[in-house]
Design an enzyme around this catalytic site. Structure first.
Site, PDB file in Angstrom:
ATOM      1  N   GLY A  15       0.763  -1.252   0.000  1.00 44.50           N
ATOM      2  CA  GLY A  15       0.000   0.000   0.000  1.00 44.50           C
ATOM      3  C   GLY A  15       0.786   1.290   0.000  1.00 44.50           C
ATOM      4  O   GLY A  15       0.297   2.305   0.484  1.00 44.50           O
ATOM      5  N   ASN A  17       1.492   3.102  -2.677  1.00 45.13           N
ATOM      6  CA  ASN A  17       0.782   4.045  -3.560  1.00 45.13           C
ATOM      7  C   ASN A  17      -0.479   4.568  -2.890  1.00 45.13           C
ATOM      8  O   ASN A  17      -0.817   5.752  -3.025  1.00 45.13           O
ATOM      9  CB  ASN A  17       0.471   3.387  -4.906  1.00 45.13           C
ATOM     10  CG  ASN A  17       1.661   3.416  -5.833  1.00 45.13           C
ATOM     11  OD1 ASN A  17       2.015   4.470  -6.367  1.00 45.13           O
ATOM     12  ND2 ASN A  17       2.320   2.274  -5.992  1.00 45.13           N
ATOM     13  N   MET A  93      -4.249  -7.203  -6.888  1.00 47.03           N
ATOM     14  CA  MET A  93      -3.690  -8.347  -7.612  1.00 47.03           C
ATOM     15  C   MET A  93      -4.763  -9.263  -8.219  1.00 47.03           C
ATOM     16  O   MET A  93      -4.600 -10.476  -8.261  1.00 47.03           O
ATOM     17  CB  MET A  93      -2.768  -9.146  -6.678  1.00 47.03           C
ATOM     18  CG  MET A  93      -1.592  -8.338  -6.159  1.00 47.03           C
ATOM     19  SD  MET A  93      -0.610  -7.573  -7.477  1.00 47.03           S
ATOM     20  CE  MET A  93       0.224  -9.015  -8.115  1.00 47.03           C
ATOM     21  N   ASN A 110      -5.140   2.777 -12.988  1.00 46.89           N
ATOM     22  CA  ASN A 110      -4.160   1.843 -12.424  1.00 46.89           C
ATOM     23  C   ASN A 110      -2.776   2.461 -12.535  1.00 46.89           C
ATOM     24  O   ASN A 110      -2.538   3.314 -13.392  1.00 46.89           O
ATOM     25  CB  ASN A 110      -4.200   0.519 -13.209  1.00 46.89           C
ATOM     26  CG  ASN A 110      -3.269  -0.524 -12.633  1.00 46.89           C
ATOM     27  OD1 ASN A 110      -3.174  -0.681 -11.414  1.00 46.89           O
ATOM     28  ND2 ASN A 110      -2.561  -1.235 -13.496  1.00 46.89           N
ATOM     29  N   HIS A 112       1.252   1.287 -13.023  1.00 44.31           N
ATOM     30  CA  HIS A 112       2.039   0.118 -13.439  1.00 44.31           C
ATOM     31  C   HIS A 112       3.518   0.495 -13.478  1.00 44.31           C
ATOM     32  O   HIS A 112       3.860   1.568 -13.982  1.00 44.31           O
ATOM     33  CB  HIS A 112       1.561  -0.355 -14.815  1.00 44.31           C
ATOM     34  CG  HIS A 112       2.269  -1.577 -15.277  1.00 44.31           C
ATOM     35  ND1 HIS A 112       1.963  -2.834 -14.796  1.00 44.31           N
ATOM     36  CD2 HIS A 112       3.315  -1.739 -16.139  1.00 44.31           C
ATOM     37  CE1 HIS A 112       2.771  -3.718 -15.353  1.00 44.31           C
ATOM     38  NE2 HIS A 112       3.605  -3.082 -16.166  1.00 44.31           N
ATOM     39  N   GLU A 145     -10.488  -3.388 -20.842  1.00 47.89           N
ATOM     40  CA  GLU A 145     -10.707  -4.819 -20.584  1.00 47.89           C
ATOM     41  C   GLU A 145      -9.461  -5.676 -20.790  1.00 47.89           C
ATOM     42  O   GLU A 145      -9.474  -6.867 -20.517  1.00 47.89           O
ATOM     43  CB  GLU A 145     -11.903  -5.303 -21.407  1.00 47.89           C
ATOM     44  CG  GLU A 145     -13.186  -4.682 -20.856  1.00 47.89           C
ATOM     45  CD  GLU A 145     -14.438  -5.064 -21.634  1.00 47.89           C
ATOM     46  OE1 GLU A 145     -14.542  -6.229 -22.028  1.00 47.89           O
ATOM     47  OE2 GLU A 145     -15.281  -4.179 -21.832  1.00 47.89           O
ATOM     48  N   ASP A 148      -3.308  -4.001 -18.540  1.00 45.75           N
ATOM     49  CA  ASP A 148      -2.392  -2.852 -18.645  1.00 45.75           C
ATOM     50  C   ASP A 148      -2.390  -2.228 -20.041  1.00 45.75           C
ATOM     51  O   ASP A 148      -1.355  -1.763 -20.524  1.00 45.75           O
ATOM     52  CB  ASP A 148      -0.958  -3.254 -18.237  1.00 45.75           C
ATOM     53  CG  ASP A 148      -0.908  -3.792 -16.812  1.00 45.75           C
ATOM     54  OD1 ASP A 148      -1.636  -3.273 -15.953  1.00 45.75           O
ATOM     55  OD2 ASP A 148      -0.155  -4.749 -16.565  1.00 45.75           O
ATOM     56  N   GLU A 177       6.276   6.559  -9.086  1.00 49.07           N
ATOM     57  CA  GLU A 177       4.869   6.155  -8.929  1.00 49.07           C
ATOM     58  C   GLU A 177       4.170   7.056  -7.915  1.00 49.07           C
ATOM     59  O   GLU A 177       3.046   7.523  -8.127  1.00 49.07           O
ATOM     60  CB  GLU A 177       4.772   4.698  -8.458  1.00 49.07           C
ATOM     61  CG  GLU A 177       5.257   3.683  -9.470  1.00 49.07           C
ATOM     62  CD  GLU A 177       5.039   2.254  -8.995  1.00 49.07           C
ATOM     63  OE1 GLU A 177       4.021   1.970  -8.341  1.00 49.07           O
ATOM     64  OE2 GLU A 177       5.908   1.403  -9.266  1.00 49.07           O
TER      65      GLU A 177
HETATM   66  C1  GRF Z   1       3.431  -0.981  -7.548  1.00 49.10           C
HETATM   67  O1  GRF Z   1       4.695  -1.215  -8.090  1.00 49.10           O
HETATM   68  C2  GRF Z   1       2.426  -0.741  -8.632  1.00 49.10           C
HETATM   69  O2  GRF Z   1       2.965  -0.091  -9.750  1.00 49.10           O
HETATM   70  C3  GRF Z   1       1.992  -2.129  -8.997  1.00 49.10           C
HETATM   71  O3  GRF Z   1       1.970  -2.833  -7.779  1.00 49.10           O
HETATM   72  C4  GRF Z   1       2.857  -2.218  -6.859  1.00 49.10           C
HETATM   73  C5  GRF Z   1       2.062  -1.861  -5.648  1.00 49.10           C
HETATM   74  O4  GRF Z   1       2.882  -1.362  -4.619  1.00 49.10           O
HETATM   75  N1  GRF Z   1       0.728  -2.122  -9.689  1.00 49.10           N
HETATM   76  P1  GRF Z   1       2.223  -0.715  -3.319  1.00 49.10           P
HETATM   77  O5  GRF Z   1       1.313  -1.774  -2.720  1.00 49.10           O
HETATM   78  O6  GRF Z   1       1.473   0.504  -3.757  1.00 49.10           O
HETATM   79  O7  GRF Z   1       3.371  -0.400  -2.415  1.00 49.10           O
END
Ligand code: GRF
Length: 203
Positions: A15, A17, A93, A110, A112, A145, A148, A177
C-alpha cells in the site's frame, strides 16, 4: 467551493501508492480524498494504512462469493455506497472482469511499474532488466478490458543502471509512482483529463 472528489482505492499488498494518495488527500489544496479502501486480502497493509488515516477500510473476501462477477458486484456496491467518483487500483492483484470495468469506464485508473506498452503484467521491473532496456519507468493509465492496455494518463521515465537489481530498480520506479499517481488523480479531480480513443489530453 467545489466539491472534493472521493476516491475508492483497491489494494492487495503493502500500500505505498495508497499512502501517497492518502498523504496527498490530507493537504488542504488537494482536490481529492480517499473515501474508502477495499482489499481482497485480510493481511494487506493497505487496510492498516487506511485505518491510521481515519479512512473506511474493508476486507472483502473473494472466497465469500460464488464467482468473480458476484465478488465484483459487491465491490461496486461498496464503492457506490462510499460515493466515489474515481476508483484507483494500487497493487490490486486481481484481474477485473468486463462488467466491473464497464461500470467504471473512464473512472478507473491503475499504476504500473513500466513505461507501457512495454512490460505489462507481473514482474515489470524483472522484465525490463531481462530485456536490457536503458530506460523504464511508471505509467498511470485508465483501465480497459485488457491487462495494462488502457489509455495512458501520465508516465515518468527512470534510467536503468548497470548495477541495478530488481529491488533497486523497483525502489527508484516507486519514487516516480508516488509522484505521478497523486498528480493524475489531481488532474482528474480538476476535470482536466480528456480521453479520445486511446489518446489522453490534459487541458
Ligand atoms: C506498484 O509497483 C504498482 O505499480 C503495482 O503494484 C505495486 C504496488 O505497490 N501495480 P504498493 O502496494 O502501492 O506499495
Amino acid at each position: 467551493m467545489s466539491r472534493v472528489l472521493r476516491v475508492g482505492v483497491l489494494a492487495s499488498g503493502r500500500g505505498t501508492n495508497l499512502q501517497a494518495l492518502l498523504d496527498a488527500g490530507s493537504r488542504p489544496d488537494y482536490p481529492a480524498v480517499v473515501g474508502v479502501v477495499i482489499s481482497d486480502r485480510e493481511d494487506s497493509r493497505s487496510l492498516a494504512r487506511a485505518q491510521a488515516a481515519g479512512v473506511t477500510a474493508l476486507f472483502i473476501n473473494p472466497k465469500d462469493h460464488s464467482d468473480r462477477s458476484a465478488y465484483e458486484a459487491v465491490l461496486t456496491k461498496r464503492l457506490q455506497a462510499s460515493d466515489v467518483g474515481l476508483v484507483c487500483l494500487a497493487g490490486f492483484m486481481r484481474i477485473l472482469g468486463s462488467a466491473f470495468v464497464r461500470a467504471w469506464q473512464g473512472r478507473l485508473m491503475n499504476i504500473h511499474p513500466s513505461l507501457l506498452p512495454a512490460f505489462p503484467g507481473l514482474n515489470a521491473q524483472r522484465q525490463a532488466l531481462d530485456h536490457g532496456v536503458q530506460v523504464t519507468g511508471a505509467t498511470v493509465h485508465f483501465v480497459d478490458e485488457g491487462v495494462d492496455t488502457g489509455p495512458i494518463v501520465l508516465q515518468a521515465a527512470v534510467p536503468v543502471q548497470a548495477t541495478d537489481t530488481e529491488e533497486t530498480l523497483a525502489a527508484r520506479i516507486l519514487v516516480e509512482e508516488h509522484r505521478i499517481y497523486p498528480e493524475a488523480v489531481r488532474l482528474f479531480a480538476e476535470g482536466r483529463i480528456h480521453v479520445s480513443g486511446r489518446k489522453v489530453t490534459v487541458r
